[in-house]
Design an enzyme around this catalytic site. Structure first.
Site, PDB file in Angstrom:
ATOM      1  N   LYS A 274       2.179  14.266  -1.266  1.00  0.00           N
ATOM      2  CA  LYS A 274       3.556  13.971  -1.529  1.00  0.00           C
ATOM      3  C   LYS A 274       4.227  14.465  -2.765  1.00  0.00           C
ATOM      4  O   LYS A 274       3.562  14.230  -3.735  1.00  0.00           O
ATOM      5  CB  LYS A 274       3.849  12.579  -1.287  1.00  0.00           C
ATOM      6  CG  LYS A 274       3.577  12.025   0.224  1.00  0.00           C
ATOM      7  CD  LYS A 274       3.626  10.519   0.181  1.00  0.00           C
ATOM      8  CE  LYS A 274       2.067  10.029  -0.264  1.00  0.00           C
ATOM      9  NZ  LYS A 274       1.912   8.429  -0.144  1.00  0.00           N
TER      10      LYS A 274
ATOM     11  N   TYR B  39       3.486  -8.778  -9.689  1.00  0.00           N
ATOM     12  CA  TYR B  39       2.688  -9.135  -8.835  1.00  0.00           C
ATOM     13  C   TYR B  39       2.115 -10.693  -8.885  1.00  0.00           C
ATOM     14  O   TYR B  39       1.706 -10.861 -10.317  1.00  0.00           O
ATOM     15  CB  TYR B  39       1.639  -8.431  -8.433  1.00  0.00           C
ATOM     16  CG  TYR B  39       1.681  -7.202  -7.695  1.00  0.00           C
ATOM     17  CD1 TYR B  39       2.286  -7.025  -6.374  1.00  0.00           C
ATOM     18  CD2 TYR B  39       1.768  -6.030  -8.404  1.00  0.00           C
ATOM     19  CE1 TYR B  39       2.831  -5.740  -5.881  1.00  0.00           C
ATOM     20  CE2 TYR B  39       2.217  -4.711  -7.969  1.00  0.00           C
ATOM     21  CZ  TYR B  39       2.609  -4.526  -6.638  1.00  0.00           C
ATOM     22  OH  TYR B  39       2.909  -3.230  -6.293  1.00  0.00           O
ATOM     23  N   TYR B  40       2.360 -11.513  -8.150  1.00  0.00           N
ATOM     24  CA  TYR B  40       1.393 -12.823  -8.298  1.00  0.00           C
ATOM     25  C   TYR B  40       0.741 -13.034  -7.133  1.00  0.00           C
ATOM     26  O   TYR B  40       1.200 -13.740  -5.972  1.00  0.00           O
ATOM     27  CB  TYR B  40       2.796 -13.876  -8.608  1.00  0.00           C
ATOM     28  CG  TYR B  40       3.532 -13.836  -9.642  1.00  0.00           C
ATOM     29  CD1 TYR B  40       3.063 -14.464 -10.830  1.00  0.00           C
ATOM     30  CD2 TYR B  40       4.663 -13.005  -9.554  1.00  0.00           C
ATOM     31  CE1 TYR B  40       3.920 -14.322 -12.035  1.00  0.00           C
ATOM     32  CE2 TYR B  40       5.218 -12.880 -10.813  1.00  0.00           C
ATOM     33  CZ  TYR B  40       4.818 -13.434 -12.001  1.00  0.00           C
ATOM     34  OH  TYR B  40       5.581 -13.208 -13.074  1.00  0.00           O
TER      35      TYR B  40
ATOM     36  N   GLY C 182       4.656  -5.106   2.138  1.00  0.00           N
ATOM     37  CA  GLY C 182       3.192  -5.003   2.194  1.00  0.00           C
ATOM     38  C   GLY C 182       3.123  -3.570   2.488  1.00  0.00           C
ATOM     39  O   GLY C 182       3.917  -3.062   3.508  1.00  0.00           O
ATOM     40  N   ALA C 183       2.355  -2.557   2.065  1.00  0.00           N
ATOM     41  CA  ALA C 183       2.448  -1.379   2.071  1.00  0.00           C
ATOM     42  C   ALA C 183       1.713  -0.872   3.368  1.00  0.00           C
ATOM     43  O   ALA C 183       2.389  -0.078   4.283  1.00  0.00           O
ATOM     44  CB  ALA C 183       1.323  -0.555   1.303  1.00  0.00           C
TER      45      ALA C 183
ATOM     46  N   ALA D   1       9.416   4.267  -0.033  1.00  0.00           N
ATOM     47  CA  ALA D   1       9.563   5.531   0.646  1.00  0.00           C
ATOM     48  C   ALA D   1       8.082   6.031   0.969  1.00  0.00           C
ATOM     49  O   ALA D   1       8.038   6.748   2.280  1.00  0.00           O
ATOM     50  CB  ALA D   1      10.230   6.652  -0.594  1.00  0.00           C
ATOM     51  N   GLY D   2       7.121   6.051   0.244  1.00  0.00           N
ATOM     52  CA  GLY D   2       5.811   6.434   0.702  1.00  0.00           C
ATOM     53  C   GLY D   2       5.318   5.956   2.067  1.00  0.00           C
ATOM     54  O   GLY D   2       4.590   6.710   2.775  1.00  0.00           O
ATOM     55  N   ASP D   3       5.765   4.472   2.131  1.00  0.00           N
ATOM     56  CA  ASP D   3       5.075   4.072   3.525  1.00  0.00           C
ATOM     57  C   ASP D   3       5.917   4.578   4.783  1.00  0.00           C
ATOM     58  O   ASP D   3       5.560   4.823   5.801  1.00  0.00           O
ATOM     59  CB  ASP D   3       5.358   2.456   3.477  1.00  0.00           C
ATOM     60  CG  ASP D   3       4.693   1.842   2.291  1.00  0.00           C
ATOM     61  OD1 ASP D   3       3.586   2.374   1.995  1.00  0.00           O
ATOM     62  OD2 ASP D   3       5.402   0.973   1.579  1.00  0.00           O
TER      63      ASP D   3
ATOM     64  N   GLY E  43       9.739  17.096  -1.560  1.00  0.00           N
ATOM     65  CA  GLY E  43       9.074  17.306  -0.292  1.00  0.00           C
ATOM     66  C   GLY E  43       7.421  17.090  -0.354  1.00  0.00           C
ATOM     67  O   GLY E  43       7.003  16.035  -0.969  1.00  0.00           O
TER      68      GLY E  43
END
Length: 317
Positions: A224, A103-104, A33-34, A255-257, A229
């Protein structure tokens, strides 16, 4: 405590084979989960966190609650409910370099959150609120709850940190744009991806994207740029930062989290904007070296090792 967030966490099932999922025979499960990805990343960097959510009172809900609590996140504001299931999603490795997510989560326990999930006394324990664009996209009640939480956080002088985390599978383009822009206008720090900036402002330049976000009310923006970078802009500084080393990507999801965790931890620890963004780039890069959304989230020691380009040993003894 330091950082509070709200959102849905699910169990993700990933085929052990590469290729279309219809041919898969065995699966591995992970927690993802983000918001909790970022909170776990913050805990690994010695930042104390809390999470607001709902889970089904089912085996998957208990699995998530146990896992998140075990990673150090405070779960006093997480409720288990009987009338809805815990959400799941499937992460399919279609090709070696292509991942597809299914997603469900419609009608899940988290999607049924309301303002009653928000406790002002609990929020007052924190200094920062971290929100994404995913939670308000889950349902009308989640959207109302998210903005209610932001309003209380601002009343209590929490700093608002926002990662758009655009999910067009959950909202129409028009509603997504309207919601994200409103959240930007209420935020102090915004962490968009370059594609999200293009979606919101029809701009491909990271400098122009950052300027648009500043004009909407944020004081600090970090755009981002993937493997290139990130670009940062606040009232005093603007510039670029990259990861200290190039790495081999095993799994790009999450990666973003990790980036958000690295930046927020650096910001709280008093690093300069450049140092905080560099730490974010290193954290995001390290996440991609391990399969799974949270398994690769680094400690401070791992980030320091990433920064120290003199260390070349593959085996830590």
């Amino acid at each position: 405590m330091d950082v509070l967030s709200i959102g849905e966490t699910m169990v993700v099932f990933s085929p052990n084979e590469v290729g279309p999922m219809r041919y898969a025979h065995s699966f591995t499960s992970h927690i993802a989960g983000a918001e909790t990805n970022t909170l776990i990343g913050l805990e690994k960097l010695d930042i104390k966190t809390g999470w607001i959510s709902q889970l089904g009172n089912d085996e998957l809900g208990h699995k998530i609650l146990s896992f998140v609590r075990g990673e150090g996140i405070n779960v006093d504001a997480v409720q288990l409910i009987e009338d809805a299931p815990t959400g799941i999603f499937l992460k399919e490795k279609v090709r070696q370099d292509q991942t597809r997510v299914h997603y469900y989560r419609k009608g899940s326990a988290a999607s049924l959150m309301t303002n009653s999930n928000i406790d002002k006394d609990y929020i007052a324990k924190f200094k920062y609120l971290y929100v994404t664009g995913i939670t308000p996209a889950l349902s009308d009640s989640c959207k109302e709850t998210t903005f209610h939480l932001i309003s209380i956080a601002k009343e209590l002088n929490l700093k608002i940190i926002f990662d758009p985390n655009l999910r067009l599978k959950l909202l129409s383009e028009d509603e997504a744009r309207e919601t994200l822009l409103k959240m930007i206008s209420l935020s102090d720090i915004v962490l968009p991806g370059i594609s999200e900036g293009e979606f919101l402002f029809n701009e491909k330049s990271e400098e122009k994207i950052a300027q648009n976000i500043i004009e909407h009310g944020a004081s600090t923006v970090v755009v981002k740029l993937g493997s290139k970078g990130a670009y940062y802009h606040n009232e005093n500084y603007a510039g670029y930062a990259t990861a200290s080393k190039k790495i081999e990507v095993v799994d790009p999801v999450g990666a973003g989290d990790g980036f958000a965790a690295g930046f927020i931890a650096g910001y709280i620890d008093g690093l300069s904007i450049h140092e905080a963004v560099e730490q974010a780039c290193n954290a995001g890069a390290l996440v991609t070296t391990v399969k799974g959304d949270v398994e690769g989230l680094p400690s401070k020691e791992e980030i320091e090792k990433m920064k120290n380009t003199k260390i070349t040993d593959d085996v830590i003894r």
